[in-house]
Design a protein around this motif. Structure first.
Motif, PDB file in Angstrom:
ATOM      1  N   ILE A 277      -0.096   0.438  14.099  1.00  0.00           N
ATOM      2  CA  ILE A 277      -0.934  -0.277  13.145  1.00  0.00           C
ATOM      3  C   ILE A 277      -1.645   0.695  12.210  1.00  0.00           C
ATOM      4  O   ILE A 277      -1.876   0.380  11.029  1.00  0.00           O
ATOM      5  CB  ILE A 277      -1.967  -1.164  13.887  1.00  0.00           C
ATOM      6  N   VAL A 278      -1.975   1.882  12.685  1.00  0.00           N
ATOM      7  CA  VAL A 278      -2.667   2.872  11.846  1.00  0.00           C
ATOM      8  C   VAL A 278      -1.774   3.287  10.682  1.00  0.00           C
ATOM      9  O   VAL A 278      -2.217   3.421   9.545  1.00  0.00           O
ATOM     10  CB  VAL A 278      -3.098   4.098  12.675  1.00  0.00           C
ATOM     11  N   ALA A 279      -0.483   3.475  10.951  1.00  0.00           N
ATOM     12  CA  ALA A 279       0.466   3.867   9.903  1.00  0.00           C
ATOM     13  C   ALA A 279       0.684   2.756   8.887  1.00  0.00           C
ATOM     14  O   ALA A 279       1.094   3.023   7.750  1.00  0.00           O
ATOM     15  CB  ALA A 279       1.794   4.272  10.526  1.00  0.00           C
ATOM     16  N   ALA A 280       0.405   1.499   9.282  1.00  0.00           N
ATOM     17  CA  ALA A 280       0.603   0.377   8.370  1.00  0.00           C
ATOM     18  C   ALA A 280      -0.587   0.166   7.451  1.00  0.00           C
ATOM     19  O   ALA A 280      -0.495  -0.581   6.474  1.00  0.00           O
ATOM     20  CB  ALA A 280       0.865  -0.898   9.167  1.00  0.00           C
ATOM     21  N   ILE A 281      -1.723   0.806   7.758  1.00  0.00           N
ATOM     22  CA  ILE A 281      -2.943   0.646   6.972  1.00  0.00           C
ATOM     23  C   ILE A 281      -2.948   1.644   5.821  1.00  0.00           C
ATOM     24  O   ILE A 281      -2.494   2.776   5.957  1.00  0.00           O
ATOM     25  CB  ILE A 281      -4.184   0.845   7.863  1.00  0.00           C
TER      26      ILE A 281
ATOM     27  N   SER B  28       0.842  -1.197   0.000  1.00  0.00           N
ATOM     28  CA  SER B  28       0.000   0.000   0.000  1.00  0.00           C
ATOM     29  C   SER B  28       0.875   1.244   0.000  1.00  0.00           C
ATOM     30  O   SER B  28       1.945   1.255   0.620  1.00  0.00           O
ATOM     31  CB  SER B  28      -0.908   0.021   1.226  1.00  0.00           C
ATOM     32  N   PRO B  29       0.443   2.316  -0.669  1.00  0.00           N
ATOM     33  CA  PRO B  29       1.230   3.548  -0.696  1.00  0.00           C
ATOM     34  C   PRO B  29       1.154   4.305   0.633  1.00  0.00           C
ATOM     35  O   PRO B  29       0.177   4.179   1.374  1.00  0.00           O
ATOM     36  CB  PRO B  29       0.574   4.344  -1.826  1.00  0.00           C
ATOM     37  N   ALA B  30       2.172   5.087   0.903  1.00  0.00           N
ATOM     38  CA  ALA B  30       2.191   5.977   2.070  1.00  0.00           C
ATOM     39  C   ALA B  30       1.915   5.242   3.371  1.00  0.00           C
ATOM     40  O   ALA B  30       1.138   5.685   4.209  1.00  0.00           O
ATOM     41  CB  ALA B  30       1.189   7.113   1.883  1.00  0.00           C
ATOM     42  N   THR B  31       2.565   4.091   3.544  1.00  0.00           N
ATOM     43  CA  THR B  31       2.410   3.341   4.784  1.00  0.00           C
ATOM     44  C   THR B  31       3.772   3.090   5.420  1.00  0.00           C
ATOM     45  O   THR B  31       4.806   3.155   4.758  1.00  0.00           O
ATOM     46  CB  THR B  31       1.716   1.992   4.546  1.00  0.00           C
ATOM     47  N   THR B  32       3.751   2.780   6.701  1.00  0.00           N
ATOM     48  CA  THR B  32       4.964   2.415   7.433  1.00  0.00           C
ATOM     49  C   THR B  32       4.760   1.023   8.005  1.00  0.00           C
ATOM     50  O   THR B  32       3.821   0.805   8.779  1.00  0.00           O
ATOM     51  CB  THR B  32       5.243   3.398   8.576  1.00  0.00           C
ATOM     52  N   PRO B  33       5.585   0.046   7.634  1.00  0.00           N
ATOM     53  CA  PRO B  33       5.355  -1.329   8.080  1.00  0.00           C
ATOM     54  C   PRO B  33       5.530  -1.493   9.587  1.00  0.00           C
ATOM     55  O   PRO B  33       6.298  -0.764  10.216  1.00  0.00           O
ATOM     56  CB  PRO B  33       6.405  -2.130   7.308  1.00  0.00           C
ATOM     57  N   LEU B  34       4.806  -2.452  10.158  1.00  0.00           N
ATOM     58  CA  LEU B  34       4.958  -2.758  11.580  1.00  0.00           C
ATOM     59  C   LEU B  34       6.349  -3.293  11.876  1.00  0.00           C
ATOM     60  O   LEU B  34       6.904  -3.084  12.951  1.00  0.00           O
ATOM     61  CB  LEU B  34       3.914  -3.807  11.998  1.00  0.00           C
ATOM     62  N   THR B  35       6.906  -4.015  10.917  1.00  0.00           N
ATOM     63  CA  THR B  35       8.240  -4.590  11.031  1.00  0.00           C
ATOM     64  C   THR B  35       8.837  -4.677   9.635  1.00  0.00           C
ATOM     65  O   THR B  35       8.098  -4.666   8.641  1.00  0.00           O
ATOM     66  CB  THR B  35       8.186  -6.004  11.651  1.00  0.00           C
ATOM     67  N   HIS B  36      10.142  -4.736   9.538  1.00  0.00           N
ATOM     68  CA  HIS B  36      10.781  -4.854   8.221  1.00  0.00           C
ATOM     69  C   HIS B  36      10.715  -6.279   7.684  1.00  0.00           C
ATOM     70  O   HIS B  36      11.128  -6.536   6.569  1.00  0.00           O
ATOM     71  CB  HIS B  36      12.232  -4.371   8.296  1.00  0.00           C
TER      72      HIS B  36
END
Length: 247
Positions: free
Chosen positions: A155-159, A48-56
């Motif tokens: 989790i919000v940043a990963a969505i 997904s665009p503009a997201t930050t994963p919970l883990t690499h």
């Protein structure tokens, strides 16, 4: 140059003979390699665009969740097409009674390993499920508010940003599963992702077993049509979609 060409042709011919002589081994190795390529290249692109994963996720995911790596995209697309072709070849071969039921289950397990171990590919829906589960676990109504209601949670940043403010449209079964996944994981978002991944693995196995029961004497090709199916590997195992529960 002619000698090199002759050696190359001889090598290809020997490889062809080995494939014909050991088809299951060839399918196992080829499927595992293609699955690994899909997971690695898909991880570089992100879901997904503009997201930050919970883990690499074993270093396979980029820092910002996505990468404009067109080469990785082409590789992933080619590998998916190749896996689709290999699957059709395997089904055709297994219809001829080339292996036992135990062997086709082993083949399915080998193909599934990269998808079961690697990050979600093509879809980040699993993070939305966890967000909605956290909402329910906190006492909020996921049918009234979106995951953004959780505030400054990882989790919000990963969505996907388009889904962060959207209320759930899932049925009560999906909401129950989301809530249970979060409860089992003790409210830890990444652990809930792993719980849903395990559920995806179980769903693939159960779908294949039910298909085998329906197929009667054609159990082996039925298992190959389902457990080896690239669609199930990608959308039920890699990035579990709760539609699999209905299936």
């Amino acid at each position: 140059m002619n000698d090199l060409a002759e050696q190359a042709l001889h090598g290809l011919e020997q490889a062809r003979k080995q494939v014909v002589k050991h088809p299951l081994t060839s399918f196992a190795v080829g499927g595992a390699l293609l699955s690994a390529v899909i997971v690695v290249s898909g991880g570089r692109i992100g879901s997904s665009p503009a997201t930050t994963p919970l883990t690499h996720w074993l270093g396979l995911l980029p820092d910002n969740g996505t990468s404009d790596d067109r080469v990785a995209g082409v590789i992933m697309f080619a590998a998916i097409l190749a896996l689709l072709v290999l699957w059709l070849m395997a089904v055709a071969r297994l219809r001829q009674g080339a292996c036992t039921e135990h062997q086709v289950w082993s083949l399915a397990a080998i193909w599934a390993v990269p998808f079961a171990v690697g990050p979600p590919v093509l879809s980040g829906e699993i993070y939305t499920y966890v967000g909605q589960g956290l909402l329910a676990n906190s006492g909020a109504d996921p049918y009234s508010v979106g995951p953004a209601h959780l505030g400054n949670e990882a989790i919000v940043a990963a969505i996907d940003p388009a889904r962060r403010g959207s209320a759930s449209t899932a049925g009560p079964l999906a909401t129950l599963v989301e809530h249970l996944a979060v409860s089992i994981s003790g409210g830890h978002a990444f652990a809930a992702v792993l719980v849903l991944r395990v559920l995806g693995i179980v769903c693939v196995g159960v779908i294949a077993l039910l298909a085998a029961e329906l197929a009667g004497p054609y159990r082996v090709p039925a298992i190959a049509l389902t457990a080896l199916n690239p669609a199930l590997l990608l959308f039920v195992l890699s990035s579990p979609h709760l539609d699999a529960l209905v299936a």
